[in-house]
Design a protein around this motif. Structure first.
Motif: not given
Length: 466
Positions: A35-38, A101-104, A208-213, A215-216
């Motif tokens: 969660l923190w890494m996201a 959903v919010c990140d995507l 891209v960072t939101f997609c990575c978040s 995924a995490l």
């Protein structure tokens, strides 16, 4: 306990599969680490994207500061109207799915921004981004107590603050470095249709960072949704909203944190619009001096956050919050009372130390005192208060400074007070002192409420027993 009092609070326990094997390390919880890494990844992208949006707004408006301000206002407005309802929905929906959903959604919006060529489109996109952020952030903060043991909440919040604000210098540097890459890619004719430039590259990196978040966060195991309805029952939503507001009114500790952080932001938030003016008018320095002052403030905040994360298990959180609130007010007065830039930078470090501690301990108090079924509403309300009070400070502080400057000029020759030593009192300095005293006053009110809450705990028959 009367029937009108809230039920005694029973803290929710972290999900059994996510308990840290070692209480000495917050990152002993692999779930919290993800969660923190996201948050680190998305915050880094957020800062890159924010700088890009400001640059894009300036380019579309041909340098109009009013247009840039309008786009930034789009990031503030939704919180005043939608955050409380969002908090109810967060408490009802599956928080993991909500964050994903919010990140995507944010990724999709940011990815299309390079093709927006009007200020209205940029305003609407910023508005939608803020709505999704107002759902993501409270859901994240409400989920932290489910992933770490209660004793490590302060350390977890310290790391969260570091992720949110410590990535700003990295984001700014990354945005600057993208200029060279954009110039190189601009030589490829096939990429012209994508409108490749510094802003577009920054926005795509943000996407891209939101997609990575997402995924995490998808890998996390969090408690399921409290409700399974497909649609939104607005009648039930209203009842749950009233329930949350009623809880805030009756719970002295939670109410005190919201009051303290709100008033403190009104008092201390004036640093943002008035800081550069103060450095130039009183300390006789320019942009470099303001940069040093902000460095001192940031360093102090980092020290305070780290110190609290280390000492959290030995210190009661509520008294730490009250002391830090007092310290923030006194620190603001001191940093604007000293006559030299060097002393001001040192005092800014002291001010930052207390301000960072206040922020982290306030979030921890709410996580400790609020049950999981209400936590989303509490953090949505807190974020609304933070946004409103910060915007109020940004709007009102320059006006108050101008008014006090006129009064000082009328009362004192060359705006100088002689009390054994001559003190220069322009409006900007008086505004900072007023803000510091306002924060100290909030500390007095908060300490009174905290003492009352402690008295209720000592005499359950006279209070809520929780």
């Amino acid at each position: 306990m009367s029937t009108n009092d809230p039920a005694p609070f029973v803290p929710s326990q972290p999900a059994s599969g996510n308990l840290p094997p070692s209480p000495r390390r917050v990152f002993g919880s692999s779930a919290y680490f993800r969660l923190w890494m996201a948050q680190v990844v998305s915050s880094l992208g957020d800062w890159i994207g924010l700088v890009a949006v400001v640059a894009l707004a300036a380019r579309l408006s041909k340098g109009s500061s009013a247009a840039v301000g309008l786009v930034m206002a789009a990031r503030m407005v939704p919180g005043f109207f939608l955050a409380p309802v969002g908090g109810v929905l967060i408490d009802r929906w599956d928080r993991r799915r909500t964050m994903v959903v919010c990140d995507l959604g944010r990724s999709a919006i940011v990815a299309t921004l390079p093709f927006v060529d009007t200020l209205l489109g940029l305003f609407l996109a910023s508005f939608l981004l803020e709505i999704l952020t107002l759902l993501w952030s409270p859901a994240k903060d409400a989920s932290v107590p489910n992933l770490v043991v209660p004793e490590k909440l302060a350390a977890a919040n310290s790391l969260s603050m570091a992720a949110a604000y410590g990535t700003f210098p990295l984001g700014s540097a990354a945005f600057a470095s993208l200029a060279g890459l954009a110039s190189w890619l601009g030589h490829f004719h096939a990429l012209h249709v994508l409108k490749v430039n510094q802003e577009s590259l920054a926005l795509w990196v943000d996407a891209v960072t939101f997609c990575c978040s997402a995924a995490l966060i998808w890998t996390l195991t969090l408690p399921g949704a409290r409700g399974k309805e497909k649609g939104i029952d607005w009648g039930q939503t209203w009842r749950e909203l009233v329930e949350g507001l009623r809880f805030i009114r009756r719970n002295e500790a939670v109410r005190s944190v919201m009051l303290g952080m709100g008033v403190g932001l009104i008092g201390c938030g004036s640093v943002v619009p008035l800081g550069p003016i103060y450095v130039k008018a009183v300390l006789g320095s320019g942009s470099a001096g303001f940069g040093l002052l902000m460095t001192g403030l940031g360093t102090g905040a980092a020290i305070g956050v780290l110190a609290l994360s280390v000492a959290a298990r030995k210190l009661p959180t509520a008294p730490v919050f009250v002391a830090a609130l007092f310290g923030s007010g006194v620190g603001l007065v001191l940093v604007t009372a000293v006559p030299s830039l060097t002393l001001a930078v040192v005092m800014a470090g002291v001010f930052g130390l207390f301000a960072g501690t206040c922020y982290v301990s306030g979030f921890t108090v709410i996580q400790q005192r609020v049950d999981d079924t209400l936590r989303g509403r509490m953090f949505a309300t807190l974020y609304t208060i933070i946004r409103f009070c910060l915007l109020l400070s940004l709007a009102v502080a320059p006006w108050i400074s101008s008014l006090l400057d006129s009064i000082s000029g009328a009362l004192f020759h060359r705006r100088m007070i002689n009390i054994g030593v001559s003190i220069y009192v322009p409006g900007v300095r008086l505004t900072f002192w007023l803000g510091g005293l306002l924060t100290v006053g909030a500390g007095v009110l908060v300490s009174r409420d905290m003492l009352r809450a402690r008295g209720r705990q000592s005499h359950p028959s006279n209070g809520d027993g929780g």
